[in-house]
Enzyme design. Structure first.
Site, PDB file in Angstrom:
ATOM      1  N   ARG A  36       0.815  -1.221   0.000  1.00  0.00           N
ATOM      2  CA  ARG A  36       0.000   0.000   0.000  1.00  0.00           C
ATOM      3  C   ARG A  36       0.848   1.269   0.000  1.00  0.00           C
ATOM      4  O   ARG A  36       0.452   2.283  -0.559  1.00  0.00           O
ATOM      5  CB  ARG A  36      -0.936   0.013   1.206  1.00  0.00           C
ATOM      6  CG  ARG A  36      -2.070  -0.956   0.995  1.00  0.00           C
ATOM      7  CD  ARG A  36      -3.082  -0.876   2.096  1.00  0.00           C
ATOM      8  NE  ARG A  36      -4.273  -1.597   1.694  1.00  0.00           N
ATOM      9  CZ  ARG A  36      -5.191  -2.048   2.531  1.00  0.00           C
ATOM     10  NH1 ARG A  36      -5.062  -1.840   3.821  1.00  0.00           N
ATOM     11  NH2 ARG A  36      -6.241  -2.678   2.084  1.00  0.00           N
ATOM     12  N   GLY A 377     -14.934  -3.276   0.831  1.00  0.00           N
ATOM     13  CA  GLY A 377     -16.249  -2.707   1.114  1.00  0.00           C
ATOM     14  C   GLY A 377     -16.567  -1.555   0.172  1.00  0.00           C
ATOM     15  O   GLY A 377     -17.684  -1.452  -0.342  1.00  0.00           O
TER      16      GLY A 377
END
Ligand code: AMP
Length: 399
Positions: A36, A377
């Site tokens: 990331r 999500g």
């Protein structure tokens, strides 16, 4: 609506407060997977090269509404510094005198990282007083944290009430690919949905009934559909209270001319563990008591491939089996490899984040898709057609 990005604004000499997603695993005080951080480098470098002063904000883990040394961003600042090849200042606070002083002394091209945003309980409540404190440190906000875009927090949404918010490169790419799939897919458009629960995916399935040409169902979800078709599922994971819903979905799909592809066989075992004896049962014969399905079977893999072969857009969200155990990873792997092989043939291939992104990286296929989303999500809510607060808060391009 097109969003303003870092390319559209003058950053020279500006104080830029940037929300990144540095929620990385830490082991013994060291970052154990820096994916990331690596992914955020192009945005950070670009902004620095424009002559901006950069202040970084991120959350890490789930501290319980207060400072917790276990979740400090200090190791992340150290790793970022190595990757950027320059100093990354770190102040173990979110606001206050030391933060203000360091920001005031920050020069063009310099980077400061503040502490974990979730050390202040206001962050997750989108507390505007907190947002105001951060906004006061900067001239402009850059949002590059797609993974939190489905949440309205102070560091991504609240802050945009006080200073303009623009998208970083990662956010821009997420919006580009997910918008294309959601609002303007090249057809045929096929969606592959797996994972454990129908209930998590209902919103997406319902929205996709109006958009997709084919919906492939896999993962434990498939057994709720087998039950809806009146088949035996043995000890497989079934959501009994969702069987009627599965029936409704099948009926609606028929009315709307959407093909729902349900696996015709399953790899089963008596225990969900590596090395357990495996048997393939078909949907027709059913799964006997004592056995449970943990992967799609070989006939299903071929069926799914045939249903994806002519697609022009494919979105995949959710593993098709228990991919964490190699014995039950084959179906997910075969379908992932097949979808990946279509990317070079001009098909837009998008992987939803979370478990499917983990599976793709486990199979070494990360670079083989048009886009692997960083947000589980968030990507699901996007595909549901919902407005995400962390995208709505980014300034729109003027027509
Ligand atoms: P989700 O978070 O809903 O996307 O579910 C992901 C999880 O579903 C993964 O951890 C998989 O191991 C699990 N899963 C996939 N297929 C099955 C299955 N047939 N039985 C039990 N769990 C499954």
């Amino acid at each position: 609506m097109e969003k303003l990005t870092i390319r559209d604004v003058d950053l020279k000499g500006k104080r830029v407060i940037m929300r990144v997603d540095f929620n990385v695993p830490i082991k013994d005080g060291v970052v154990s997977d820096d994916t990331r951080i690596v992914e955020a480098i192009p945005t950070i470098k670009y902004v620095l090269e424009q002559g901006a002063k950069v202040i970084l904000l991120s959350h890490l883990g789930r501290p319980k509404g207060g400072p917790d040394p276990k979740y400090t961003l200090k190791p992340v600042a150290e790793r970022l510094s190595q990757l950027l090849g320059k100093e990354v200042k770190f102040v173990p606070a979110l606001y206050g005198e030391e933060v203000e002083k360091t920001v005031a002394e920050l020069k063009e091209g310099e980077v400061l990282m503040l502490e974990n945003t979730r050390f202040d309980p206001g962050e997750e409540k989108n507390d505007l007083e907190l947002a105001k404190k951060w906004a006061a440190l900067a001239d402009i906000h850059v949002n590059d944290a797609f993974g939190t875009a489905h949440r309205a927090h102070s560091s991504n949404v609240g802050i945009a009430q006080y200073i303009p918010s623009v998208a970083g490169f990662l956010m821009e790419k997420e919006i580009k690919f997910l918008s294309k799939a959601t609002y303007n897919p090249d057809k045929p458009y096929a969606v592959v949905l797996g994972g454990a629960k129908v209930s998590d995916k209902i919103g997406v399935i319902t929205n996709l009934l109006n958009k997709a040409d084919r919906i492939v169902i896999g993962g434990a979800m498939m057994f709720t559909f087998w039950k809806a078709l009146g088949k035996q599922t043995g000890n497989s994971l079934v959501e009994e209270d969702k069987i009627d819903l599965a029936k409704q979905i099948l009926e609606q799909a028929k009315e709307k001319g959407v093909e729902v592809v349900i696996p015709t066989d399953a790899v089963c075992a008596q225990k969900m563990e590596a090395g357990a004896e495996k048997k393939v049962f078909t949907c027709e014969e059913g799964i006997p008591e004592g056995w449970a399905g943990y992967d799609i079977g070989p006939a299903s893999v071929e069926l799914i491939k045939s249903k994806l072969a002519d697609a022009k857009t494919i979105v995949w969200n959710g593993p098709l089996g228990v991919f964490e155990i190699p014995d039950f990873a084959e179906g997910t792997k075969a379908v992932a490899e097949f979808i990946a092989s279509l990317t070079d043939k001009g098909v837009t291939t998008v992987v939803g984040g979370g478990d499917s992104a983990a599976a793709v990286s486990q199979f070494g296929l990360d670079k083989k898709f048009s886009h692997v989303s960083t947000g589980g999500g968030a990507s699901l809510e996007f595909l549901e057609g919902k407005e995400l607060p962390g995208i709505a808060s980014i300034a729109n391009k003027k027509k």
